[in-house]
Design an enzyme around this catalytic site. Structure first.
Site, PDB file in Angstrom:
ATOM      1  N   GLY A  57       0.878  -1.145   0.131  1.00  0.00           N
ATOM      2  CA  GLY A  57      -0.035  -0.032  -0.056  1.00  0.00           C
ATOM      3  C   GLY A  57       0.686   1.229  -0.067  1.00  0.00           C
ATOM      4  CB  ALA A  58       4.305   1.773  -0.727  1.00  0.00           C
ATOM      5  CB  SER A  59      -0.164   3.480  -4.390  1.00  0.00           C
ATOM      6  OG  SER A  59      -1.259   3.783  -3.597  1.00  0.00           O
ATOM      7  NE  ARG A  60      -4.565   5.455  -2.803  1.00  0.00           N
ATOM      8  CZ  ARG A  60      -5.709   5.034  -2.239  1.00  0.00           C
ATOM      9  NH1 ARG A  60      -6.082   5.726  -1.124  1.00  0.00           N
ATOM     10  NH2 ARG A  60      -6.164   4.147  -2.586  1.00  0.00           N
ATOM     11  CG  ASN A  72       0.639   1.144   4.900  1.00  0.00           C
ATOM     12  OD1 ASN A  72       0.328   1.774   5.672  1.00  0.00           O
ATOM     13  ND2 ASN A  72       0.240   1.402   3.762  1.00  0.00           N
ATOM     14  CB  SER A 117      -6.898   1.089  13.172  1.00  0.00           C
ATOM     15  OG  SER A 117      -7.855   1.991  13.697  1.00  0.00           O
ATOM     16  CE1 TYR A 121      -9.387   0.113   8.766  1.00  0.00           C
ATOM     17  CE2 TYR A 121      -9.973   0.945  10.876  1.00  0.00           C
ATOM     18  CZ  TYR A 121      -9.098   0.896   9.723  1.00  0.00           C
ATOM     19  OH  TYR A 121      -7.814   1.508   9.826  1.00  0.00           O
ATOM     20  CB  ALA A 122     -13.301  -2.720  14.897  1.00  0.00           C
ATOM     21  CE  LYS A 154      -6.510  -1.692   9.925  1.00  0.00           C
ATOM     22  NZ  LYS A 154      -5.183  -1.778   9.029  1.00  0.00           N
TER      23      LYS A 154
HETATM   24  N1  LIG Z   1      -5.588   7.244   7.756  1.00  0.00           N
HETATM   25  C1  LIG Z   1      -5.717   7.196   9.033  1.00  0.00           C
HETATM   26  O1  LIG Z   1      -6.152   8.024  10.016  1.00  0.00           O
HETATM   27  C2  LIG Z   1      -5.413   5.712   9.443  1.00  0.00           C
HETATM   28  C3  LIG Z   1      -5.726   5.582  10.776  1.00  0.00           C
HETATM   29  C4  LIG Z   1      -5.564   4.349  11.327  1.00  0.00           C
HETATM   30  C5  LIG Z   1      -5.053   3.407  10.779  1.00  0.00           C
HETATM   31  N2  LIG Z   1      -4.830   3.225   9.210  1.00  0.00           N
HETATM   32  C6  LIG Z   1      -4.232   2.312   8.604  1.00  0.00           C
HETATM   33  O2  LIG Z   1      -2.936   2.834   7.863  1.00  0.00           O
HETATM   34  C7  LIG Z   1      -2.949   2.109   6.640  1.00  0.00           C
HETATM   35  C8  LIG Z   1      -2.812   3.039   5.471  1.00  0.00           C
HETATM   36  O3  LIG Z   1      -3.898   3.849   5.627  1.00  0.00           O
HETATM   37  P1  LIG Z   1      -3.864   5.088   4.686  1.00  0.00           P
HETATM   38  O4  LIG Z   1      -4.783   6.135   5.315  1.00  0.00           O
HETATM   39  O5  LIG Z   1      -2.681   5.487   4.200  1.00  0.00           O
HETATM   40  O6  LIG Z   1      -4.949   4.562   3.575  1.00  0.00           O
HETATM   41  P2  LIG Z   1      -5.162   5.007   2.007  1.00  0.00           P
HETATM   42  O7  LIG Z   1      -4.328   6.719   1.820  1.00  0.00           O
HETATM   43  O8  LIG Z   1      -6.396   4.685   1.512  1.00  0.00           O
HETATM   44  O9  LIG Z   1      -4.055   4.041   1.157  1.00  0.00           O
HETATM   45  C9  LIG Z   1      -4.481   2.825   1.274  1.00  0.00           C
HETATM   46  C10 LIG Z   1      -3.249   2.016   0.510  1.00  0.00           C
HETATM   47  O10 LIG Z   1      -3.669   0.504   0.474  1.00  0.00           O
HETATM   48  C11 LIG Z   1      -3.671   0.212  -0.781  1.00  0.00           C
HETATM   49  N3  LIG Z   1      -4.502  -1.227  -1.093  1.00  0.00           N
HETATM   50  C12 LIG Z   1      -5.916  -0.903  -0.739  1.00  0.00           C
HETATM   51  N4  LIG Z   1      -6.511  -2.312  -1.057  1.00  0.00           N
HETATM   52  C13 LIG Z   1      -5.605  -3.043  -1.773  1.00  0.00           C
HETATM   53  C14 LIG Z   1      -5.603  -4.204  -2.052  1.00  0.00           C
HETATM   54  N5  LIG Z   1      -6.691  -5.028  -2.281  1.00  0.00           N
HETATM   55  N6  LIG Z   1      -4.230  -4.573  -2.360  1.00  0.00           N
HETATM   56  C15 LIG Z   1      -3.144  -3.911  -2.527  1.00  0.00           C
HETATM   57  N7  LIG Z   1      -3.292  -2.766  -1.984  1.00  0.00           N
HETATM   58  C16 LIG Z   1      -4.264  -1.956  -1.536  1.00  0.00           C
HETATM   59  C17 LIG Z   1      -4.038   1.280  -1.590  1.00  0.00           C
HETATM   60  O11 LIG Z   1      -3.634   1.065  -3.045  1.00  0.00           O
HETATM   61  P3  LIG Z   1      -4.152   1.431  -4.311  1.00  0.00           P
HETATM   62  O12 LIG Z   1      -3.479   2.979  -4.619  1.00  0.00           O
HETATM   63  O13 LIG Z   1      -4.130   0.571  -5.257  1.00  0.00           O
HETATM   64  O14 LIG Z   1      -5.751   1.890  -3.810  1.00  0.00           O
HETATM   65  C18 LIG Z   1      -3.292   2.145  -0.868  1.00  0.00           C
HETATM   66  O15 LIG Z   1      -1.708   2.189  -1.353  1.00  0.00           O
HETATM   67  C19 LIG Z   1      -4.117   1.137   6.647  1.00  0.00           C
HETATM   68  O16 LIG Z   1      -4.019  -0.080   6.793  1.00  0.00           O
HETATM   69  C20 LIG Z   1      -5.280   1.701   7.646  1.00  0.00           C
HETATM   70  O17 LIG Z   1      -6.371   0.877   7.989  1.00  0.00           O
HETATM   71  C21 LIG Z   1      -5.141   4.734   8.788  1.00  0.00           C
END
Ligand SMILES: NC(=O)c1ccc[n+]([C@@H]2O[C@H](COP(=O)([O-])OP(=O)(O)OC[C@H]3O[C@@H](n4cnc5c(N)ncnc54)[C@H](OP(=O)(O)O)[C@@H]3O)[C@@H](O)[C@H]2O)c1
Length: 222
Positions: free
Chosen positions: A10-13, A63, A115, A128-129, A132
């Site tokens: 998930g390193a695209s963003r 991630n 999370s 989701y909960a 995690k």
């Molecule tokens: N943001 C928060 O506040 C927060 C809080 C707690 C925990 N987290 C956790 O932190 C992690 C990253 O969150 P983020 O906010 O950075 O999320 P995000 O901006 O939505 O990015 C999600 C990443 O996961 C990839 N992904 C989703 N489905 C996938 C699949 N089927 N196969 C491969 N890659 C996949 C996406 O790839 P694509 O570009 O291809 O879609 C993207 O690179 C997650 O596990 C999330 O639950 C985030």
């Protein structure tokens, strides 16, 4: 991290992108597969990616994650299955594949991005909960299985991080209300989560294992 190979999903963003960038700055060779190369919703894609890996992975960061909001009564079988598969089953399958290789080489770091919603409740995070919380359990069990071989396994539990996921799941008004409840008075930046990830996954971390480290600006202390 010089000379280490790190696989970051998930390193695209978002958080994953920041982790990949920080690890590269610290000297790691970073593998950051796109979803086309490694689709965590698809076991065949995961198996194919693992089969094609060139050389051992020293650091795995699970991630990637999905969070399609829904209350229990609204959750479809497909949403439950996809959330559990992407967030828990595929991270487990990746960890199962790389941990023995790390153990055989006497060094490894595995980090699961969990999370705060694994341990505190918020409505509409039914699947989701659960995913995690499963990740937290996997973290602890794997940590004690591989500790004696020099492999350290931890999780990070972010609160609210300024990413697309957070903006998609909360309106502007909701975000303002959330920020007012965070003692530090703001969302985290992805780079701040990446800094913690960098420590936990580096050789400087030599004694922290089996832990879920909360990084939420104090949100869950209130
Ligand atoms: N943001 C928060 O506040 C927060 C809080 C707690 C925990 N987290 C956790 O932190 C992690 C990253 O969150 P983020 O906010 O950075 O999320 P995000 O901006 O939505 O990015 C999600 C990443 O996961 C990839 N992904 C989703 N489905 C996938 C699949 N089927 N196969 C491969 N890659 C996949 C996406 O790839 P694509 O570009 O291809 O879609 C993207 O690179 C997650 O596990 C999330 O639950 C985030």
């Amino acid at each position: 991290m010089n000379g280490r190979t790190a696989l970051v999903t998930g390193a695209s963003r978002g958080i994953g992108s920041a982790i990949a960038q920080r690890f590269a700055e610290l000297g790691a060779r970073v593998l950051a597969p796109s979803r086309a190369e490694l689709d965590l919703a698809d076991d065949d894609s995961v198996d194919g990616y693992l089969a094609d890996l060139q050389g051992p992975v020293d650091i795995l960061v699970n991630n990637a994650g999905v969070n399609s909001l829904g209350a229990a009564a609204e959750a479809s079988d497909e949403e439950i299955a996809e959330t559990l598969h992407v967030n828990l089953v595929s991270p487990m399958r990746l960890a199962r594949a790389v941990a023995p290789v790390m153990a055989a080489r006497g060094y490894g770091r595995i980090l699961n991005v969990s999370s705060i919603w694994a341990v505190v409740a918020k409505p509409r995070r039914f699947a989701y909960a659960a995913s995690k919380a499963g990740l937290n359990g996997m973290t602890r069990t794997l940590a004690v299985e591989v500790a004696s071989a020099g492999v350290l396994v931890n999780a990070i539990a972010p609160g609210f991080v300024d990413t697309e996921l957070t903006r998609a799941n909360n309106t502007r008004a909701e975000l303002a209300a959330i920020v007012s409840g965070i003692p530090l008075g703001r969302l985290a930046q992805p780079a701040e989560i990446a800094e913690l990830a960098a420590f936990l996954c580096s050789s400087r971390n030599s004694f922290v294992t089996g832990q879920v480290i909360v990084a939420d600006g104090g949100y869950t202390c209130l």
